[in-house]
Design an enzyme around this catalytic site. Structure first.
Site, PDB file in Angstrom:
ATOM      1  NE  ARG A   1     -13.952   6.566  -8.155  1.00 57.40           N
ATOM      2  CZ  ARG A   1     -15.115   7.160  -8.339  1.00 57.40           C
ATOM      3  NH1 ARG A   1     -16.201   6.457  -8.481  1.00 57.40           N
ATOM      4  NH2 ARG A   1     -15.173   8.480  -8.383  1.00 57.40           N
TER       5      ARG A   1
ATOM      6  CB  SER B   1     -25.331  13.673  -3.144  1.00 59.20           C
ATOM      7  OG  SER B   1     -24.308  13.584  -4.113  1.00 59.20           O
TER       8      SER B   1
ATOM      9  CE  LYS C   1     -28.165   7.623  -5.064  1.00 61.12           C
ATOM     10  NZ  LYS C   1     -27.640   8.709  -5.876  1.00 61.12           N
TER      11      LYS C   1
ATOM     12  CB  THR D   1     -33.219  -0.905 -21.620  1.00 60.25           C
ATOM     13  OG1 THR D   1     -32.461  -1.682 -20.699  1.00 60.25           O
ATOM     14  CG2 THR D   1     -34.148   0.007 -20.856  1.00 60.25           C
ATOM     15  CB  THR D   2     -35.099  -5.896 -20.193  1.00 58.86           C
ATOM     16  OG1 THR D   2     -34.621  -6.516 -21.391  1.00 58.86           O
ATOM     17  CG2 THR D   2     -36.075  -6.822 -19.498  1.00 58.86           C
TER      18      THR D   2
HETATM   19  C1  LIG Z   1     -27.140   8.627  -7.296  1.00 63.60           C
HETATM   20  C2  LIG Z   1     -27.547   9.802  -8.138  1.00 63.60           C
HETATM   21  C3  LIG Z   1     -28.239   9.626  -9.350  1.00 63.60           C
HETATM   22  C4  LIG Z   1     -28.414   8.276  -9.954  1.00 63.60           C
HETATM   23  O1  LIG Z   1     -29.390   7.546  -9.296  1.00 63.60           O
HETATM   24  P1  LIG Z   1     -29.312   5.944  -9.327  1.00 63.60           P
HETATM   25  O2  LIG Z   1     -30.694   5.517  -9.105  1.00 63.60           O
HETATM   26  O3  LIG Z   1     -28.352   5.547  -8.258  1.00 63.60           O
HETATM   27  O4  LIG Z   1     -28.796   5.575 -10.686  1.00 63.60           O
HETATM   28  C5  LIG Z   1     -28.741  10.733  -9.996  1.00 63.60           C
HETATM   29  N1  LIG Z   1     -28.558  11.976  -9.515  1.00 63.60           N
HETATM   30  C6  LIG Z   1     -27.865  12.194  -8.376  1.00 63.60           C
HETATM   31  C7  LIG Z   1     -27.708  13.584  -7.883  1.00 63.60           C
HETATM   32  C8  LIG Z   1     -27.329  11.115  -7.671  1.00 63.60           C
HETATM   33  O5  LIG Z   1     -26.599  11.326  -6.575  1.00 63.60           O
END
Ligand SMILES: *Cc1c(COP(=O)(O)O)cnc(C)c1O
Length: 403
Positions: free
Chosen positions: A21, A188, A247, A276-277
């Protein structure tokens, strides 16, 4: 053992396979999305980003930015502690109320990311419910797989988007065993959508908890952007809705929305929530602002879908191998890791277009692809440039066209 040599050898093997990567070092400039500066070899150059998960550009929305700045100035940079020990800010509580309201559930709980939400909730439930069996879609995201694995409970993997296979597996198990069915709405990397209602029928028939990851759908589907379950009119039938604030909402953080008891259970027993904080208050404020804007902006969702359809139509008309996606995600098949990396490099070098190659293990070997994510900010001219650029690269590398 020579540890460094070991790491080096493993990395060389990755490079030889074409799966190594390489990160593009971007400088995002608020207001310019989808354009950004790419830093490379001491120089900086303008590129058009075609692979961001900031699907609606909310990460650069002026009202969201203003809200974040205001909250940071009013409340400081950090939360000051875990949620239990001085870290619960009023802004966290308000964000959780907003999320519960968005999904029409009794309660919601926020996490530092969507990854942590999946990992924590699935592992906490499956570990604590005695004899719980987890049924996981074959294409579930790594965060769900890790959460299930961490629980050490029995796990069955059902064929992707195949409710009949799910039911077959459930029928092989003890009818009295507690069950949890974990799946996503929008997948996704392929852009396909789960038959949510049919899967929920099975969950109800066999008294299984339903867990739906709507990370790639929240903000973008349904009348108020609550996701595909809202669009399909089945949100009230899903026991646990999981989403991200990172997202379509453009900020950072993850969450679940569910019954008050279930949320209280995770709040009380979920290690990845407890130890966790808390998220910075400015993040919580910005996320809440973003959600409230997106909820009220069906026009944004219409434009987003229209742009995605326009990209698919343009690439298909040019004979490029667009994979059969039902959503805003536009995967273009390359089918080889080295060629996929090369196609991405050439897009950048020759056309200043940035599309990250998607290789194993994110997708199966032989299905390496360029995953294109149109947003409301990609105009017709940008789509034309993208199409011409891809055609050029397909010619240079002699890649396979659509059948
Ligand atoms: C990106 C993703 C996550 C994690 O979400 P983040 O907020 O980026 O940690 C969980 N499930 C799927 C299907 C994702 O693509």
């Amino acid at each position: 053992m020579d540890y460094d040599a070991f790491f080096g050898e493993r990395l060389n093997a990755l490079k030889a396979r074409g799966d190594y990567r390489i990160f593009a070092e971007l400088e995002r400039r608020a207001g310019d999305f989808p354009s950004a500066l790419l830093h490379e070899d001491g120089a900086a150059d303008d590129v058009t980003v075609w692979c961001s998960n900031d699907y609606l550009g909310m990460g650069q929305n002026p009202d969201v930015i203003a809200e974040m700045v205001r909250a940071v100035q009013a409340h400081g940079a950090g939360a000051g502690g875990t949620r239990n020990i001085s870290g619960t800010n009023r802004l966290h509580v308000q964000l959780e109320q907003e999320l519960a309201s968005l999904h029409q559930k009794e309660a919601a709980l926020i996490f530092t990311s969507g990854y942590v939400a999946n990992m924590t909730v699935l592992s906490t439930l499956a570990r604590n419910i005695p004899g719980c069996i987890v049924y996981s879609d074959a294409k579930n995201h790594n965060s769900m797989i890790e959460g299930i694995r961490h629980s050490r409970s029995d796990k069955r993997v059902w064929k992707h988007n195949d409710p009949a296979d799910l039911e077959r597996l459930i029928r092989e198990d003890d009818p009295d065993a507690p069950k949890l069915v974990a799946f996503e709405s929008v997948y996704s990397m392929d852009g396909d959508i789960a038959p949510i209602s049919e899967i929920l029928d099975i969950c109800e028939r066999y008294n299984a908890i339903s867990y739906l990851d709507e990370v790639h759908a929240v903000g973008m589907y349904g009348d108020t952007g609550a996701g595909v379950a809202e669009r399909d009119g089945v949100m009230d039938r899903v026991d646990i809705l999981q989403g991200t604030l990172a997202k379509a909402f453009g900020v950072i953080g993850g969450y679940i929305a569910a019954s008050a008891n279930l949320v209280d259970f995770i709040r009380s027993f979920g290690n990845g929530f407890i130890f966790t904080t808390a998220l910075p208050p400015g993040i919580a404020a910005a996320a809440r602002k973003s959600i409230s804007i997106v909820r009220q902006s069906p026009d944004m969702r219409v434009r987003h879908q229209e742009r995605a359809a326009a990209v698919k139509a343009s690439l298909r008309a040019a004979g490029l191998p667009v994979m059969p996606s039902e959503t805003h995600i536009v995967p273009v098949l390359v089918g080889n890791p080295v060629a996929c990396r090369r196609a991405s490099d050439l897009l950048m070098e020759r056309h200043r277009i940035y599309v990250q190659p998607i290789n194993y293990p994110t997708v199966d070997r032989g299905t390496e692809r360029l995953r294109i994510t149109p947003t409301p900010f990609h105009d017709d001219a940008a789509i034309r440039r993208l199409t011409e650029a891809l055609l050029d690269i397909w010619g240079v590398l002699d890649l396979k066209r659509a059948a």
